[in-house]
Design a protein around this motif. Structure first.
Motif, PDB file in Angstrom:
ATOM      1  N   HIS A   1      -4.635   1.600   0.386  1.00  8.31           N
ATOM      2  CA  HIS A   1      -3.494   2.176   1.100  1.00  8.31           C
ATOM      3  C   HIS A   1      -2.905   1.202   2.107  1.00  8.31           C
ATOM      4  O   HIS A   1      -2.050   1.586   2.913  1.00  8.31           O
ATOM      5  CB  HIS A   1      -3.904   3.487   1.786  1.00  8.31           C
TER       6      HIS A   1
ATOM      7  N   GLY B   1       2.182   2.084  -3.294  1.00  5.86           N
ATOM      8  CA  GLY B   1       1.194   2.502  -4.290  1.00  5.86           C
ATOM      9  C   GLY B   1       0.694   1.395  -5.187  1.00  5.86           C
ATOM     10  O   GLY B   1      -0.152   1.627  -6.059  1.00  5.86           O
TER      11      GLY B   1
ATOM     12  N   GLU C   1      -3.168   0.387  -5.466  1.00  7.13           N
ATOM     13  CA  GLU C   1      -4.060   1.207  -6.276  1.00  7.13           C
ATOM     14  C   GLU C   1      -4.573   0.439  -7.485  1.00  7.13           C
ATOM     15  O   GLU C   1      -5.643   0.735  -8.027  1.00  7.13           O
ATOM     16  CB  GLU C   1      -3.333   2.472  -6.758  1.00  7.13           C
TER      17      GLU C   1
ATOM     18  N   GLY D   1       0.812  -1.209   0.000  1.00  8.43           N
ATOM     19  CA  GLY D   1       0.000   0.000   0.000  1.00  8.43           C
ATOM     20  C   GLY D   1       0.846   1.259   0.000  1.00  8.43           C
ATOM     21  O   GLY D   1       0.571   2.207  -0.747  1.00  8.43           O
TER      22      GLY D   1
ATOM     23  N   ASP E   1     -10.580   3.186  -0.112  1.00  6.62           N
ATOM     24  CA  ASP E   1      -9.526   4.116   0.327  1.00  6.62           C
ATOM     25  C   ASP E   1      -8.608   3.432   1.336  1.00  6.62           C
ATOM     26  O   ASP E   1      -7.396   3.687   1.371  1.00  6.62           O
ATOM     27  CB  ASP E   1     -10.146   5.370   0.950  1.00  6.62           C
TER      28      ASP E   1
END
Length: 388
Positions: free
Chosen positions: A116, A53, A56, A50, A112
């Motif tokens: 992450h 990145g 994502e 997370g 969200d």
């Protein structure tokens, strides 16, 4: 070093090649993980992925579809370095795939956290008495006019026991009201819900966080429903349609690592006064391994590319990719064990680890025999429709 020439195939765009280089560099720095405590290792990997990145990519952004080629590249590369890292990444995608594709804006607030690395996701579909036969599930979610009341069991649930959120599939309509798959719905279940019990932590050949879950009069609000009532089977199949190709990609990563280790071994190990590689029989085995790997890669990235071009379903292509890649990866790794001799059986070694990791991929997300049935049915359907 693993062959990366496939990245020049026309299936890929510059963004995919850039991602492949980035995740390769990350893997070299962070993997393999410490596997002494599987739960802690998986939690740490989710956090690390997370922060980097990479999570994502585990779901679609609003108004967009998932990039399946990206998912496949991620899984292939992670699996080549560490099977648990692949598991940690893949389960974040599978666990939240339904939310990403079918969730309301309020429900997608969970993304969200999962993207992450702040929450771990689980996908609760399989039951003790129904594996590939999803339509025969017995877990129920009865609507009492105000809430869904969930009862039943799920088993072999990835991230079971450590997940913060589960997407659970249950029968919301009685068999009399809607027979078979038509009465199944998808529900979002926070792990701290009263009535959720972790009945059993399941140990398998390759240690991963798995559990049997029990729901006892567990109450969920109407807002927990994903999509529409009775559309759970469609939702589950849509998610699996995306992620089935990625299972083949993980198998491909395992197979590439096995080939790399065996090539190095064949050059370093001497037999009868010459490198092992000089034996024609060994060269033949290595050729078979390389051939199977390239054929699997072509099927995997064909399926992924087809989905990314906007195809509504890639059931046949994904089934072919998953079946061929997992079955041939098993063969490649078995030959790697053979060519490593006794060292291939040494506990804790790379080849022994790959041998344990690959076996489950021929079972989960549709066992190999089920994939053959899917391929046959889809091929007949395509024939009856004139190849359209």
């Amino acid at each position: 070093m693993a062959d990366s020439s496939f990245l020049n195939w026309p299936f890929f765009e510059p963004k995919h090649r850039e991602l492949a280089a980035r995740v390769e560099a990350w893997c070299q720095q962070h993997l393999p993980a410490d596997h002494h405590n599987t739960d802690r290792a998986c939690q740490a990997l989710v956090q690390s992925l997370g922060i980097a990145g990479f999570l994502e990519y585990t779901g679609a952004k609003t108004g967009e579809s998932m990039d399946v080629r990206t998912l496949c590249l991620m899984r292939e590369t992670l699996a080549r370095y560490d099977g648990l890292a692949d598991f940690a990444f893949a389960m974040q995608g599978l666990g939240t795939g339904a939310i990403s594709l079918f969730g309301t804006p309020e429900q997608q607030a969970w993304l969200d956290k999962t993207r992450h690395g702040q929450a771990i996701a689980g996908f609760a579909l399989t039951e003790p008495a129904s594996g590939s036969d999803v339509a025969s599930m017995t877990t129920t979610a009865h609507w009492d006019g105000e809430q869904f009341i969930l009862n039943g069991e799920k088993t072999y649930i990835s991230n079971g026991g450590i997940a913060n959120i589960y997407v659970v599939f249950a029968r919301t309509e009685s068999p009399e009201q809607a027979a078979g798959a038509r009465g199944i719905s998808a529900l979002i279940l926070p792990a701290d819900s009263t009535g959720l019990e972790i009945v059993e932590r399941i140990e398998t050949l390759a240690p991963h966080p798995l559990a049997r879950l029990r729901f006892n009069q567990l109450r969920l609000p109407a807002t927990s429903l994903l999509g529409k009532r009775g559309e759970g089977f469609k939702i589950a199949m849509s998610v699996l349609d995306v992620f089935r190709s990625t299972v083949g990609a993980a198998a491909l990563g395992f197979a590439r690592r096995a080939l790399d280790e065996t090539l190095a071994r064949s050059q370093q190990r001497e037999l009868f006064g010459a490198p092992l590689f000089d034996l024609q029989m060994v060269q033949g085995h290595l050729a078979d391994m390389a051939l199977n790997i390239d054929a699997a890669a072509l099927l995997i990235y064909r399926a992924a590319w087809t989905k990314d071009q906007g195809a509504a379903r890639v059931t046949r292509e994904a089934a072919m990719a998953k079946l061929f890649a997992t079955e041939t990866a098993q063969q490649v790794i078995d030959m790697a064990v053979q060519l490593h001799g006794g060292d291939g059986l040494r506990k804790g070694g790379i080849i022994e680890s790959l041998y344990r990791e690959i076996r489950a991929l021929r079972i989960y997300e549709g066992a190999s025999d089920v994939q053959k049935t899917v391929i046959a049915r889809q091929t007949l359907l395509n024939f009856e429709q004139g190849g359209s």
